[in-house]
Design a protein around this motif. Sequence first.
Motif, PDB file in Angstrom:
ATOM      1  N   LEU A  99      -9.628   8.570  -1.053  1.00 35.61           N
ATOM      2  CA  LEU A  99      -9.658   7.126  -1.262  1.00 35.61           C
ATOM      3  C   LEU A  99     -10.593   6.462  -0.247  1.00 35.61           C
ATOM      4  CD1 LEU A  99      -8.218   4.642  -2.745  1.00 35.61           C
ATOM      5  CD2 LEU A  99      -6.874   4.538  -0.656  1.00 35.61           C
ATOM      6  N   VAL A 100     -10.486   6.872   1.016  1.00 37.73           N
ATOM      7  CA  VAL A 100     -11.353   6.313   2.055  1.00 37.73           C
ATOM      8  C   VAL A 100     -12.811   6.645   1.760  1.00 37.73           C
ATOM      9  CG1 VAL A 100     -11.936   6.384   4.517  1.00 37.73           C
ATOM     10  CG2 VAL A 100      -9.542   6.289   3.805  1.00 37.73           C
ATOM     11  N   ASN A 101     -13.086   7.847   1.297  1.00 38.92           N
ATOM     12  CA  ASN A 101     -14.462   8.200   0.923  1.00 38.92           C
ATOM     13  C   ASN A 101     -14.990   7.251  -0.149  1.00 38.92           C
ATOM     14  OD1 ASN A 101     -14.648  10.332   2.721  1.00 38.92           O
ATOM     15  ND2 ASN A 101     -13.881  11.816   1.233  1.00 38.92           N
ATOM     16  N   GLY A 102     -14.156   6.894  -1.102  1.00 39.64           N
ATOM     17  CA  GLY A 102     -14.554   5.934  -2.129  1.00 39.64           C
ATOM     18  C   GLY A 102     -14.821   4.566  -1.538  1.00 39.64           C
ATOM     19  N   VAL A 103     -13.969   4.129  -0.619  1.00 38.79           N
ATOM     20  CA  VAL A 103     -14.165   2.835   0.037  1.00 38.79           C
ATOM     21  C   VAL A 103     -15.494   2.827   0.784  1.00 38.79           C
ATOM     22  CG1 VAL A 103     -13.300   1.354   1.896  1.00 38.79           C
ATOM     23  CG2 VAL A 103     -11.715   2.262   0.189  1.00 38.79           C
ATOM     24  N   LEU A 104     -15.799   3.922   1.472  1.00 38.02           N
ATOM     25  CA  LEU A 104     -17.057   4.009   2.219  1.00 38.02           C
ATOM     26  C   LEU A 104     -18.266   4.020   1.293  1.00 38.02           C
ATOM     27  CD1 LEU A 104     -15.910   6.532   4.946  1.00 38.02           C
ATOM     28  CD2 LEU A 104     -16.327   4.068   5.233  1.00 38.02           C
ATOM     29  N   ALA A 105     -18.042   4.360   0.025  1.00 36.20           N
ATOM     30  CA  ALA A 105     -19.117   4.334  -0.969  1.00 36.20           C
ATOM     31  C   ALA A 105     -19.187   2.988  -1.683  1.00 36.20           C
ATOM     32  CB  ALA A 105     -18.918   5.461  -1.982  1.00 36.20           C
ATOM     33  N   GLY A 106     -18.301   2.040  -1.307  1.00 39.51           N
ATOM     34  CA  GLY A 106     -18.369   0.699  -1.871  1.00 39.51           C
ATOM     35  C   GLY A 106     -17.307   0.348  -2.888  1.00 39.51           C
ATOM     36  N   VAL A 107     -16.329   1.208  -3.089  1.00 40.29           N
ATOM     37  CA  VAL A 107     -15.264   0.946  -4.058  1.00 40.29           C
ATOM     38  C   VAL A 107     -14.042   0.411  -3.311  1.00 40.29           C
ATOM     39  CG1 VAL A 107     -13.769   2.003  -5.802  1.00 40.29           C
ATOM     40  CG2 VAL A 107     -16.105   2.824  -5.499  1.00 40.29           C
ATOM     41  N   ASN A 108     -13.409  -0.631  -3.833  1.00 42.77           N
ATOM     42  CA  ASN A 108     -12.179  -1.132  -3.204  1.00 42.77           C
ATOM     43  C   ASN A 108     -11.097  -0.077  -3.309  1.00 42.77           C
ATOM     44  OD1 ASN A 108     -13.193  -3.652  -2.499  1.00 42.77           O
ATOM     45  ND2 ASN A 108     -12.605  -4.568  -4.449  1.00 42.77           N
ATOM     46  N   GLY A 109     -10.224  -0.031  -2.329  1.00 41.31           N
ATOM     47  CA  GLY A 109      -9.152   0.954  -2.341  1.00 41.31           C
ATOM     48  C   GLY A 109      -7.860   0.386  -1.805  1.00 41.31           C
ATOM     49  N   SER A 110      -6.754   0.895  -2.313  1.00 37.75           N
ATOM     50  CA  SER A 110      -5.422   0.492  -1.863  1.00 37.75           C
ATOM     51  C   SER A 110      -4.528   1.714  -1.828  1.00 37.75           C
ATOM     52  CB  SER A 110      -4.788  -0.526  -2.819  1.00 37.75           C
ATOM     53  OG  SER A 110      -5.536  -1.704  -2.851  1.00 37.75           O
ATOM     54  N   VAL A 111      -3.625   1.715  -0.875  1.00 37.96           N
ATOM     55  CA  VAL A 111      -2.581   2.731  -0.826  1.00 37.96           C
ATOM     56  C   VAL A 111      -1.273   1.995  -1.035  1.00 37.96           C
ATOM     57  CG1 VAL A 111      -1.401   4.455   0.576  1.00 37.96           C
ATOM     58  CG2 VAL A 111      -3.875   4.185   0.773  1.00 37.96           C
ATOM     59  N   PHE A 112      -0.480   2.451  -1.973  1.00 39.67           N
ATOM     60  CA  PHE A 112       0.792   1.817  -2.293  1.00 39.67           C
ATOM     61  C   PHE A 112       1.884   2.840  -2.031  1.00 39.67           C
ATOM     62  CE2 PHE A 112       4.150   0.430  -5.212  1.00 39.67           C
ATOM     63  CZ  PHE A 112       4.212  -0.917  -4.918  1.00 39.67           C
ATOM     64  N   SER A 113       2.747   2.554  -1.071  1.00 38.52           N
ATOM     65  CA  SER A 113       3.862   3.456  -0.747  1.00 38.52           C
ATOM     66  C   SER A 113       5.136   2.850  -1.312  1.00 38.52           C
ATOM     67  CB  SER A 113       3.995   3.636   0.763  1.00 38.52           C
ATOM     68  OG  SER A 113       2.865   4.250   1.283  1.00 38.52           O
ATOM     69  N   TYR A 114       5.807   3.601  -2.160  1.00 42.85           N
ATOM     70  CA  TYR A 114       6.988   3.097  -2.842  1.00 42.85           C
ATOM     71  C   TYR A 114       8.101   4.124  -2.740  1.00 42.85           C
ATOM     72  CZ  TYR A 114      10.038   1.470  -6.585  1.00 42.85           C
ATOM     73  OH  TYR A 114      11.113   1.032  -7.291  1.00 42.85           O
ATOM     74  N   GLY A 115       9.301   3.646  -2.560  1.00 47.14           N
ATOM     75  CA  GLY A 115      10.444   4.555  -2.565  1.00 47.14           C
ATOM     76  C   GLY A 115      11.661   3.902  -1.955  1.00 47.14           C
ATOM     77  N   GLN A 116      12.772   4.588  -2.100  1.00 44.02           N
ATOM     78  CA  GLN A 116      14.017   4.047  -1.584  1.00 44.02           C
ATOM     79  C   GLN A 116      14.037   4.109  -0.060  1.00 44.02           C
ATOM     80  OE1 GLN A 116      16.574   6.873  -3.596  1.00 44.02           O
ATOM     81  NE2 GLN A 116      17.190   7.747  -1.640  1.00 44.02           N
ATOM     82  N   THR A 117      14.936   3.352   0.531  1.00 41.81           N
ATOM     83  CA  THR A 117      15.100   3.356   1.974  1.00 41.81           C
ATOM     84  C   THR A 117      15.381   4.777   2.450  1.00 41.81           C
ATOM     85  OG1 THR A 117      15.925   1.095   1.934  1.00 41.81           O
ATOM     86  CG2 THR A 117      16.495   2.428   3.870  1.00 41.81           C
ATOM     87  N   GLY A 118      14.671   5.188   3.484  1.00 42.36           N
ATOM     88  CA  GLY A 118      14.871   6.519   4.043  1.00 42.36           C
ATOM     89  C   GLY A 118      14.049   7.605   3.394  1.00 42.36           C
ATOM     90  N   ALA A 119      13.175   7.245   2.449  1.00 47.27           N
ATOM     91  CA  ALA A 119      12.397   8.245   1.724  1.00 47.27           C
ATOM     92  C   ALA A 119      11.194   8.759   2.521  1.00 47.27           C
ATOM     93  CB  ALA A 119      11.928   7.685   0.381  1.00 47.27           C
ATOM     94  N   GLY A 120      10.797   8.057   3.572  1.00 46.31           N
ATOM     95  CA  GLY A 120       9.694   8.513   4.398  1.00 46.31           C
ATOM     96  C   GLY A 120       8.425   7.688   4.301  1.00 46.31           C
ATOM     97  N   LYS A 121       8.504   6.496   3.726  1.00 42.77           N
ATOM     98  CA  LYS A 121       7.307   5.663   3.578  1.00 42.77           C
ATOM     99  C   LYS A 121       6.711   5.303   4.937  1.00 42.77           C
ATOM    100  CE  LYS A 121       9.667   2.576   1.451  1.00 42.77           C
ATOM    101  NZ  LYS A 121      10.965   3.248   1.523  1.00 42.77           N
ATOM    102  N   THR A 122       7.528   4.800   5.843  1.00 42.11           N
ATOM    103  CA  THR A 122       7.033   4.392   7.162  1.00 42.11           C
ATOM    104  C   THR A 122       6.497   5.591   7.921  1.00 42.11           C
ATOM    105  OG1 THR A 122       8.586   2.553   7.210  1.00 42.11           O
ATOM    106  CG2 THR A 122       7.638   3.226   9.326  1.00 42.11           C
TER     107      THR A 122
END
Length: 128
Positions: free
Chosen positions: A46-69
């Motif tokens: 994803l970062v490689n794409g951003v460095l090539a000019g493409v917008n990028g987002s990371v979306f972390s989803y899950g229940q509490t305690g799943a390891g997102k943080t």
Amino acid sequence: IDEKHAQVSLRNPDNEEAEPKRFTFDKVFGPETSQQEFFSSCTAPLVNGVLAGVNGSVFSYGQTGAGKTWAIQGMPDDPEDKGFLSRATEQIFQHIESDTSRSYCVQLSYLELYNEAIHDLLSDGKQQ
């Protein structure tokens, strides 16, 4: 968790004879997955794409305690356990330092959506 086939199987604890429900994903990660493995598989491309000019987002989803943080932050001062945010930031600035042919403007947002409210985790806490 079946990393090879990118599947997660769930059994009904009230009915041990029932077939497990299987869910297939693009990629699944077991609890032994290192921060570097996760970053290399998901965030670095994803970062490689951003460095090539493409917008990028990371979306972390899950229940509490799943390891997102943990996946996002990890232990920022530990090279083995730093999360993907630190690793992505390093990758971006290493690229910028090595490319003297242009100038860059870097913008980063770090938002939390919780109980239908959006919080800017990089602000001083006065705005939501």
